[in-house]
Design a protein around this motif. Structure first.
Motif, PDB file in Angstrom:
ATOM      1  N   ASP A  85       1.146  -1.238  -0.157  1.00  0.00           N
ATOM      2  CA  ASP A  85       0.610   0.521  -0.340  1.00  0.00           C
ATOM      3  C   ASP A  85       1.035   1.081   0.219  1.00  0.00           C
ATOM      4  N   PRO A  86       0.720   2.043  -1.309  1.00  0.00           N
ATOM      5  CA  PRO A  86       0.189   1.327  -2.355  1.00  0.00           C
ATOM      6  C   PRO A  86       1.090   0.879  -2.895  1.00  0.00           C
TER       7      PRO A  86
ATOM      8  N   PRO B 258      -3.019   6.801  -4.643  1.00  0.00           N
ATOM      9  CA  PRO B 258      -3.187   7.412  -5.835  1.00  0.00           C
ATOM     10  C   PRO B 258      -4.361   6.290  -6.551  1.00  0.00           C
TER      11      PRO B 258
ATOM     12  N   LEU C 260      -6.074   3.236  -9.128  1.00  0.00           N
ATOM     13  CA  LEU C 260      -5.944   2.311  -9.148  1.00  0.00           C
ATOM     14  C   LEU C 260      -6.648   2.133 -10.224  1.00  0.00           C
TER      15      LEU C 260
ATOM     16  N   ARG D 219       1.851  -1.170  -6.849  1.00  0.00           N
ATOM     17  CA  ARG D 219       2.779  -1.293  -7.448  1.00  0.00           C
ATOM     18  C   ARG D 219       2.047  -1.663  -9.028  1.00  0.00           C
ATOM     19  N   ASP D 220       3.206  -1.345  -9.338  1.00  0.00           N
ATOM     20  CA  ASP D 220       1.852  -1.578 -11.168  1.00  0.00           C
ATOM     21  C   ASP D 220       2.221  -4.004 -11.021  1.00  0.00           C
TER      22      ASP D 220
ATOM     23  N   SER E 201      -0.735   1.314 -11.126  1.00  0.00           N
ATOM     24  CA  SER E 201      -1.536   2.692  -9.659  1.00  0.00           C
ATOM     25  C   SER E 201      -0.808   4.087 -10.424  1.00  0.00           C
TER      26      SER E 201
END
Length: 636
Positions: A299-300, A592, A594, A302-303, A420
């Motif tokens: 969190d957050p 971010p 998503l 990654r791709d 993200s």
């Protein structure tokens, strides 16, 4: 028509459109103030007479009927949308077909729809569900379902059974509120009531296959074979009949999944107990090693971190999904949960309301230090679970290997990528508008002008579901050319951005107010089919494929989860073999954005990772195009 069932998957949340005064002040005075006069009067009456605590269905009788759009308006919009995409080819052929339709079968079809609207709660009653959803031709896993994900970050408990118990208890609590009529109604901008009819079918609903329906699928099997298999199971009586009836009548299904893997999760042909594979130490392990969280718990994120879990939620292993059921609660060994939803019974805002309610109650109920549920048995011991027994006749068991092979082909044929993105500064509503425009801009840069679809809820009207807003208009195409031309002044680019946003917002508002395009076209096609007519105009307009279907993930407004908790969004299948299905959530101070991107493997026109790169670049360009404070009228 099957494509329409897919692209209607994610109708955005009712609060997803900009509140008054909106991101661009000069575009209008908000949805409420721009609504027809009768809706504004209705909102005023609701504030006066609804009382302090109205129930969910207490305002249902006050809802107006969905208006039937004028025939010429719909035809004109359809011609304009396709002329924009191909002015010299297909667009030049449409006006003669449109004139022939208006002077021929069009008025007759419109009169039939008008009579339906007079005799039924809505001119779309039964047509939309029977013809589009229940008559969809594709397999249910690839056309008739969508998914919603858990809260970002690690789960509150690592015990799958404990998470399942808490969330299932929350589901049953929501159902109890529905039955008692004490669930508060969903009000748009705090005053306009919305239709609550879909809540009645939220629990205990299952699709019943019939021999007369066109094929869709169950476990990858065409619908008629499954209808015959189901009839055999019921006729045989015994444990199979009892198990089938229990499943179809159950409020929802709970599926304990194996850990999703990053490879191909399809089971081997000879494996009698299919699984997604062996869990790796960093993916799905209930106790992550080396102090590093599993990818899906970052969190957050990654791709790519959420790719495997998202795909598992959308398709799942073939041995524990009942795709006919309205709701399937999916529980992973790590303690994370998700929701798989069948589409035909209702729209995603309703399932999104239940899901966020359940996630919020799950956090409120909490867990002890060991991860077990809190609370006692209240003086009685829990009943032991009962295993369902199946005694399959040969005609059914012989069909299973072929069904599994078809399901594996579906699994291999789907690409799903979750990325993200850094949101532009501004409120969440503006982020959603700008992201929708960036998606269309990325698509135009990939393949030129193409047809896009954004589902818009029409629940301001009785039995309203969702209508569609077609994108990629002339202002967007001019903006794309201006961004490519280094000689175009910045002020001109910003003016084109405002014009493109204005056009997109006008399309959404028209769809929400019952003046949309897609449902009217589909209803006319359904009536024409019943009348054994084949108008060339409707055939030409409806045969155009959707290159992109996009929508924000459904969330109630205001959110039920405490800040900064938020779900990781959800997603759905692409609308076409060469198209993208895109859902997004977050932004506007909530971390971010998503973005869930789905497409078909093997298409020469789609690549989710390349498309995400184009999207990131387009969003960055639009976000930097002038001072957003000026675009926002000095706000944000």
């Amino acid at each position: 028509m099957a494509e329409a069932a897919v692209v209607g998957a994610f109708g955005g949340s009712l609060g997803g459109l900009p509140p008054e005064p909106g991101p661009l002040k000069h575009l209008g005075r908000g949805i409420l103030n721009s609504a027809p006069r009768r809706l504004r009067r209705l909102g005023a009456l609701v504030r006066m007479f609804a009382g302090r605590r109205p129930g969910l269905r207490s305002l249902q009788g006050a809802l107006p009927a969905l208006p039937l759009p004028p025939l010429r308006d719909t035809v004109s919009k359809a011609v304009e949308s396709l002329q924009t995409l191909d002015p010299g080819g297909m667009g030049s052929e449409l006006p003669p077909l449109a004139r022939s339709f208006l002077g021929g079968p069009g008025p007759q079809i419109q009169r039939w729809l008008s009579l339906r609207g007079w005799a039924l709660p809505s001119y779309l009653s039964e047509l939309w569900e029977q013809q589009l959803h229940l008559g969809a031709r594709g397999p249910l896993p690839s056309t008739g379902s969508y998914y919603l994900m858990d809260v970002l970050g690690p789960p509150p408990s690592r015990l799958p059974a404990a998470r399942a118990a808490n969330v299932a208890f929350a589901f049953l609590s929501f159902r109890s509120l529905l039955r008692k009529g004490t669930l508060p109604p969903v009000l748009l901008q705090g005053s306009l009531p919305t239709c609550s009819a879909q809540y009645e079918r939220l629990f205990g609903t299952a699709r019943i296959p019939g021999e007369s329906r066109v094929p869709d699928s169950f476990f990858g099997v065409p619908r008629p074979p499954w209808a015959r298999a189901r009839a055999l199971l019921l006729q045989g009586g015994g444990p199979s009949s009892a198990a089938l009836r229990l499943l179809e009548a159950a409020p929802f299904v709970v599926a304990f999944d194996p850990s999703p893997t990053r490879g191909d999760p399809s089971p081997t042909r000879g494996d009698p107990s299919p699984s997604h594979g062996d869990p790796s130490p960093t993916h799905g392990d209930p106790s992550p090693q080396n102090g590093a969280p599993p990818p899906e718990e970052r969190d957050p994120p990654r791709d790519g971190d959420l790719d495997a879990e998202a795909k598992a939620l959308l398709l799942g292993p073939p041995h524990n999904r009942w795709f006919d059921k309205s709701l399937t609660l999916v529980v992973f060994p790590s303690g994370r949960v998700g929701l798989s939803v069948e589409l035909s019974w209702g729209d995603p805002p309703v399932a999104g309301h239940l899901w966020e309610f359940a996630l919020a109650m799950d956090r409120s109920l909490g867990y002890d230090q060991r991860g077990n549920c809190r609370g006692g048995s209240r003086g009685r011991s829990a009943e032991p679970p009962q295993e369902l027994q199946w005694n399959l006749p040969p005609q059914v068991s012989e069909a299973l290997p072929q069904a599994r092979l078809q399901f594996q082909a579906l699994l291999r044929g789907l690409q799903l990528h979750v990325v993200s993105l850094e949101p532009p500064p501004g409120p969440p509503e503006f982020t959603q508008e700008l992201l929708g425009l960036a998606l269309e801009l990325a698509l135009v840069r990939e393949r030129g002008p193409a047809l896009t679809y954004e589902p818009i809820p029409t629940r301001l009207f009785l039995e309203g579901r969702a209508d569609g807003a077609r994108g990629v208009g002339r202002p967007l195409l001019e903006l794309e050319r201006a961004l490519r031309d280094p000689e175009t002044p910045r002020g001109r680019r910003r003016a084109l951005l405002e014009a493109a946003l204005a056009q997109a917002r006008a399309r959404r508002r028209a769809a929400m107010m019952g003046a949309g395009l897609e449902r009217h076209l589909q209803a006319m096609a359904a009536v024409a089919n019943q009348m054994r007519l084949r108008p060339p105009f409707l055939a030409e307009v409806l045969r155009q494929p959707w290159a992109l279907a996009f929508s924000p993930a459904p969330r109630p407004h205001p959110p039920l989860l405490p800040h900064p908790l938020q779900p990781a969004g959800g997603g759905f299948n692409p609308p076409h073999q060469d198209g993208y299905g895109v859902s997004f959530t977050g932004g506007g101070g909530a971390g971010p954005v998503l973005v869930h991107i789905s497409c078909r493997e093997g298409s020469p026109k789609t690549d989710p990772r390349l498309f995400s790169q184009r999207l990131r670049a387009a969003l960055g360009e639009l976000g930097e195009l002038g001072e957003l404070g000026q675009l926002l009228g000095g706000e944000g």
